[in-house]
Design an enzyme around this catalytic site. Structure first.
Site, PDB file in Angstrom:
ATOM      1  N   HIS A  17       0.767  -1.014   0.028  1.00 17.14           N
ATOM      2  CA  HIS A  17       0.066   0.011  -0.064  1.00 17.14           C
ATOM      3  C   HIS A  17       0.968   1.372   0.119  1.00 17.14           C
ATOM      4  O   HIS A  17       2.163   1.232  -0.069  1.00 17.14           O
ATOM      5  CB  HIS A  17      -0.945   0.035   1.124  1.00 17.14           C
ATOM      6  CG  HIS A  17      -0.560  -0.145   2.701  1.00 17.14           C
ATOM      7  ND1 HIS A  17       0.465   0.855   2.873  1.00 17.14           N
ATOM      8  CD2 HIS A  17      -0.409  -1.056   3.413  1.00 17.14           C
ATOM      9  CE1 HIS A  17       0.724   0.402   4.411  1.00 17.14           C
ATOM     10  NE2 HIS A  17       0.096  -0.791   4.586  1.00 17.14           N
ATOM     11  N   HIS A  20       3.645   1.740   2.367  1.00 18.50           N
ATOM     12  CA  HIS A  20       5.164   1.007   2.189  1.00 18.50           C
ATOM     13  C   HIS A  20       5.910   1.942   1.124  1.00 18.50           C
ATOM     14  O   HIS A  20       7.060   2.024   0.994  1.00 18.50           O
ATOM     15  CB  HIS A  20       4.874  -0.549   1.345  1.00 18.50           C
ATOM     16  CG  HIS A  20       4.017  -1.369   2.264  1.00 18.50           C
ATOM     17  ND1 HIS A  20       2.988  -1.855   2.062  1.00 18.50           N
ATOM     18  CD2 HIS A  20       4.345  -1.936   3.621  1.00 18.50           C
ATOM     19  CE1 HIS A  20       2.398  -2.541   3.245  1.00 18.50           C
ATOM     20  NE2 HIS A  20       3.228  -2.608   4.055  1.00 18.50           N
ATOM     21  N   CYS A 125       1.287 -10.143  20.597  1.00 19.21           N
ATOM     22  CA  CYS A 125       0.263  -9.732  19.213  1.00 19.21           C
ATOM     23  C   CYS A 125       1.139 -10.135  18.123  1.00 19.21           C
ATOM     24  O   CYS A 125       2.048  -9.958  17.892  1.00 19.21           O
ATOM     25  CB  CYS A 125       0.495  -8.095  19.124  1.00 19.21           C
ATOM     26  SG  CYS A 125      -0.380  -7.319  17.642  1.00 19.21           S
ATOM     27  N   CYS A 128       2.329  -7.859  15.248  1.00 16.66           N
ATOM     28  CA  CYS A 128       3.619  -7.254  15.700  1.00 16.66           C
ATOM     29  C   CYS A 128       4.605  -8.397  15.874  1.00 16.66           C
ATOM     30  O   CYS A 128       5.692  -7.963  15.777  1.00 16.66           O
ATOM     31  CB  CYS A 128       3.618  -6.518  16.970  1.00 16.66           C
ATOM     32  SG  CYS A 128       2.809  -5.123  16.785  1.00 16.66           S
ATOM     33  N   CYS A 138      -3.165  -4.588  21.680  1.00 19.39           N
ATOM     34  CA  CYS A 138      -2.102  -4.084  21.156  1.00 19.39           C
ATOM     35  C   CYS A 138      -2.086  -2.699  20.732  1.00 19.39           C
ATOM     36  O   CYS A 138      -3.057  -2.288  20.129  1.00 19.39           O
ATOM     37  CB  CYS A 138      -1.777  -4.888  19.752  1.00 19.39           C
ATOM     38  SG  CYS A 138      -0.470  -4.216  18.697  1.00 19.39           S
ATOM     39  N   HIS A 141      -2.011  -2.217  16.879  1.00 17.36           N
ATOM     40  CA  HIS A 141      -3.028  -2.589  15.918  1.00 17.36           C
ATOM     41  C   HIS A 141      -4.313  -2.612  16.690  1.00 17.36           C
ATOM     42  O   HIS A 141      -5.440  -3.026  15.931  1.00 17.36           O
ATOM     43  CB  HIS A 141      -2.746  -4.339  15.554  1.00 17.36           C
ATOM     44  CG  HIS A 141      -1.521  -4.512  14.604  1.00 17.36           C
ATOM     45  ND1 HIS A 141      -0.208  -4.614  15.230  1.00 17.36           N
ATOM     46  CD2 HIS A 141      -1.447  -3.946  13.468  1.00 17.36           C
ATOM     47  CE1 HIS A 141       0.541  -4.416  14.168  1.00 17.36           C
ATOM     48  NE2 HIS A 141      -0.110  -4.231  13.160  1.00 17.36           N
ATOM     49  N   LYS A 289      -3.630   5.129  10.874  1.00 15.16           N
ATOM     50  CA  LYS A 289      -2.667   4.792   9.919  1.00 15.16           C
ATOM     51  C   LYS A 289      -2.883   3.782   8.703  1.00 15.16           C
ATOM     52  O   LYS A 289      -3.833   2.849   8.824  1.00 15.16           O
ATOM     53  CB  LYS A 289      -1.590   3.640  11.028  1.00 15.16           C
ATOM     54  CG  LYS A 289      -0.339   3.294  10.245  1.00 15.16           C
ATOM     55  CD  LYS A 289       0.500   2.224  11.159  1.00 15.16           C
ATOM     56  CE  LYS A 289       1.523   1.681  10.254  1.00 15.16           C
ATOM     57  NZ  LYS A 289       1.694   0.599  10.519  1.00 15.16           N
ATOM     58  N   LYS A 292      -2.588  -2.602   6.521  1.00  9.93           N
ATOM     59  CA  LYS A 292      -3.484  -3.892   6.109  1.00  9.93           C
ATOM     60  C   LYS A 292      -4.509  -4.201   6.976  1.00  9.93           C
ATOM     61  O   LYS A 292      -5.518  -4.838   6.370  1.00  9.93           O
ATOM     62  CB  LYS A 292      -2.444  -5.019   5.474  1.00  9.93           C
ATOM     63  CG  LYS A 292      -1.483  -4.989   4.452  1.00  9.93           C
ATOM     64  CD  LYS A 292      -0.707  -6.366   3.895  1.00  9.93           C
ATOM     65  CE  LYS A 292       0.055  -6.316   5.114  1.00  9.93           C
ATOM     66  NZ  LYS A 292       1.621  -6.315   4.513  1.00  9.93           N
TER      67      LYS A 292
HETATM   68  N1  MSP Z   1       8.569  -6.879   8.245  1.00 15.07           N
HETATM   69  C1  MSP Z   1       8.723  -5.986   8.926  1.00 15.07           C
HETATM   70  C2  MSP Z   1       9.961  -5.210   8.724  1.00 15.07           C
HETATM   71  C3  MSP Z   1      11.125  -5.901   8.859  1.00 15.07           C
HETATM   72  S1  MSP Z   1      12.587  -4.839   8.498  1.00 15.07           S
HETATM   73  C4  MSP Z   1      13.855  -5.960   9.037  1.00 15.07           C
HETATM   74  C5  MSP Z   1       7.420  -4.910   8.808  1.00 15.07           C
HETATM   75  N2  MSP Z   1       7.095  -4.956   7.764  1.00 15.07           N
HETATM   76  S2  MSP Z   1       5.642  -3.948   7.278  1.00 15.07           S
HETATM   77  O1  MSP Z   1       5.272  -4.471   5.830  1.00 15.07           O
HETATM   78  O2  MSP Z   1       4.671  -4.112   8.192  1.00 15.07           O
HETATM   79  O3  MSP Z   1       6.072  -2.631   7.123  1.00 15.07           O
HETATM   80  C6  MSP Z   1       7.355  -1.970   7.117  1.00 15.07           C
HETATM   81  C7  MSP Z   1       7.417  -0.665   6.978  1.00 15.07           C
HETATM   82  O4  MSP Z   1       6.494  -0.119   5.957  1.00 15.07           O
HETATM   83  C8  MSP Z   1       7.314   0.665   7.977  1.00 15.07           C
HETATM   84  O5  MSP Z   1       8.101   0.148   8.787  1.00 15.07           O
HETATM   85  C9  MSP Z   1       7.167   1.595   7.425  1.00 15.07           C
HETATM   86  O6  MSP Z   1       8.336   1.902   6.994  1.00 15.07           O
HETATM   87  C10 MSP Z   1       6.332   1.140   6.099  1.00 15.07           C
HETATM   88  N3  MSP Z   1       4.976   1.774   6.516  1.00 15.07           N
HETATM   89  C11 MSP Z   1       3.935   0.796   6.542  1.00 15.07           C
HETATM   90  N4  MSP Z   1       2.700   1.462   6.598  1.00 15.07           N
HETATM   91  C12 MSP Z   1       3.065   2.534   6.794  1.00 15.07           C
HETATM   92  C13 MSP Z   1       2.206   3.921   6.885  1.00 15.07           C
HETATM   93  N5  MSP Z   1       0.995   3.832   6.911  1.00 15.07           N
HETATM   94  N6  MSP Z   1       2.857   5.033   6.486  1.00 15.07           N
HETATM   95  C14 MSP Z   1       4.406   5.099   6.445  1.00 15.07           C
HETATM   96  N7  MSP Z   1       5.044   4.277   6.458  1.00 15.07           N
HETATM   97  C15 MSP Z   1       4.544   2.730   6.713  1.00 15.07           C
HETATM   98  O7  MSP Z   1       7.226  -4.190   9.665  1.00 15.07           O
END
Ligand code: MSP
Length: 496
Positions: A17, A20, A125, A128, A138, A141, A289, A292
């Site tokens: 999304h 990311h 959680c 997380c 959590c 979440h 935020k 997903k």
């Molecule tokens: N898999 C772990 C990270 C492991 S790194 C060794 C994880 N993955 S995640 O898919 O949940 O998301 C990772 C990153 O996506 C977040 O830390 C952030 O950088 C980015 N984001 C996810 N949602 C976000 C927003 N809504 N806004 C900005 N960044 C976001 O955590």
């Protein structure tokens, strides 16, 4: 200089999304800037594919876990391609190089006496993949915590508390921005670090702990190690060349994992720490935020790219979000900013300059920087001054300020054209000198734009008949002969 940049490795548990994409934009922008400065930079991204959360979601999908993670990992990889993100390496935690590396690290940590077997009972959680000691919900979440009780291997995190404080205090730029650094310091100073449970028996979907097949390695130890395995393993040449100058770009939700657990794991394994952790805030929708686990908030970056292009998307978020702070997304604001900055300001500047130039000097024109009037020299210098401020901002990771300086520089040139009114200049030499100067100004402007709007910059450089590959040093060398060619509109107005 060699430099290694990483995005987080994203969970292969669903489609990517906008959130990311944002962290990845930040890393991509910085990479493009470093490359412009002549550095040899590698950017890694990847997918995090183990753990109970992914296992559960895959089960619910009815697909086999292997094809489930392949589908989502490919989605991330394709997204980076479609968004024109300059990713060099893409690591999946299901790869064999990665598995070997995790086992290697586990053995190093164990040999160092930092792993012992115990029992864990507490609230967990699954989203997380983390235990919590307070509350029944959590905090990230807002889902109920689950009661878990399992035999577990522990890592002696508590032994690293003071060392972590000392490191962060001695290296004020280890975590940027400063507000996030303070957050980690106050966490370390105000709470007692407990040893960390680093294995799970509740799932088999992971990397098996050496000599104990009932346990898999905790997903965060597994995932963080992907930054190393992307370089090819602990004894790889690439790791030797790049790791000592590595920067992690992450979201604030995973700060503690990167700023507390990861350095402790690395010290214990006898490895160097990354140089820097650059932390961004969250993109939100109506204050929630983008996540997903909250489907109403999810925005597909590709659907927005169809509307505004990958450059438009990058530029908007990099300019509008101050690093470390949250931004509540509004589509109408996105369209307004892009129309004002890229369509009107930047786009019109290039189209009116190129038309004017071609009309008067279709075969190009030639001058030497020594022979141009002071007023033109001053204009060139003011662009260089802005470029220097731009460089300072980007090196402080103030990408928002850098993007503003880029567009203000375009506005400065537009205002200069408005004031000098070249269409009224009758003296051919005076007009030629001025257009020669403007050609250089626009060339400099492409250096500022190259990190934010690389596609537009490439097109603009075609219009200016400049080399495809810009270099920062171009700021200080003037070509004698310059010419232009007609290009289509740089950034067409969006009707949203
Ligand atoms: N898999 C772990 C990270 C492991 S790194 C060794 C994880 N993955 S995640 O898919 O949940 O998301 C990772 C990153 O996506 C977040 O830390 C952030 O950088 C980015 N984001 C996810 N949602 C976000 C927003 N809504 N806004 C900005 N960044 C976001 O955590």
């Amino acid at each position: 200089m060699k430099q290694y940049l990483t995005t987080p490795i994203y969970y292969a548990s669903g489609s990517p999304h906008l959130g990311h994409a944002y962290t990845t934009f930040v890393a991509d922008c910085y990479k493009r800037y470093r490359r412009l400065r002549g550095d040899d930079v590698l950017l890694t991204s990847g997918t995090d594919e183990h753990g109970q959360k992914i296992e559960r979601i895959a089960e619910l999908s009815g697909e086999s876990i292997g094809s489930f993670i392949d589908t989502h990992s490919d989605e991330f990889l394709n997204l980076w391609k479609n968004l024109d993100i300059d990713v060099d390496l893409f690591e999946r935690t299901s790869s064999s190089t990665h598995k070997e590396l995790v086992i290697d690290i586990w053995q190093r940590i164990r040999a160092n006496g930092d792993i012992y077997k115990g029992h864990y009972e507490g609230l967990y959680c699954v989203d997380c993949e983390q235990y919590f000691t307070v509350g029944d919900q959590c905090p990230v979440h807002r889902t109920p915590l689950e009661n878990f009780s399992e035999e577990s291997y522990f890592f002696r995190l508590s032994a690293y508390q003071q060392k972590l404080i000392d490191h962060i205090e001695a290296n004020p730029d280890f975590i940027v921005p400063g507000s996030r650094r303070n957050e980690v310091l106050s966490f370390l100073k105000n709470s007692e670090l407990h040893d960390l449970s680093i294995s799970r028996t509740s799932t088999q979907w992971g990397i098996t702990v050496p000599d104990d097949p009932g346990h898999v390695v905790y997903v965060w130890l597994d995932a963080l190690a992907a930054y190393l395995s992307a370089l090819g393993g602990l004894s790889s040449k690439k790791l030797g060349c790049y790791w000592s100058n590595s920067f992690h770009f992450i979201g604030k939700d995973i700060l503690i994992f990167h700023a507390v657990y990861w350095p402790a794991f690395l010290w214990s394994a006898g490895l160097e720490l990354p140089k820097k952790i650059v932390v961004n805030g969250w993109l939100t929708v109506e204050g929630r935020k983008i996540s997903k686990s909250d489907p109403e908030t999810v925005i597909d970056p590709l659907s927005l790219t169809d509307l505004v292009g990958s450059d438009g998307l990058k530029y908007y978020f990099l300019k509008t979000v101050s690093l470390g702070l949250d931004l509540d997304f509004r589509r109408s604001h996105l369209i307004d900013v892009l129309n004002a900055d890229l369509a009107n300001n930047l786009g019109n500047l290039f189209s009116r300059f190129i038309k004017l130039f071609i009309k008067h000097f279709p075969d190009g024109l030639e001058y030497s920087s020594d022979n141009i009037a002071l007023v033109n020299k001053d204009l060139l210098q003011s662009i260089r001054d802005n470029a220097n401020k731009f460089a300072t901002a980007i090196e402080r990771f103030d990408l928002s300020q850098a993007a503003r300086l880029f567009i203000e520089t375009a506005a400065l040139v537009n205002a200069n054209i408005q004031r000098r009114e070249p269409w009224k200049i009758v003296d051919r030499d005076e007009l030629g000198q001025y257009l020669w100067t403007l050609h250089h100004c626009l060339g400099y402007l492409t250096l500022l734009g190259a990190s934010f709007v690389p596609g537009l910059t490439d097109k603009a450089r075609i219009g200016l008949n400049l080399d495809a590959e810009p270099a920062w040093t171009d700021l200080y060398c003037q070509r004698r002969y310059v010419s232009v060619r007609l290009i289509g509109s740089l950034f067409p107005r969006i009707h949203g």
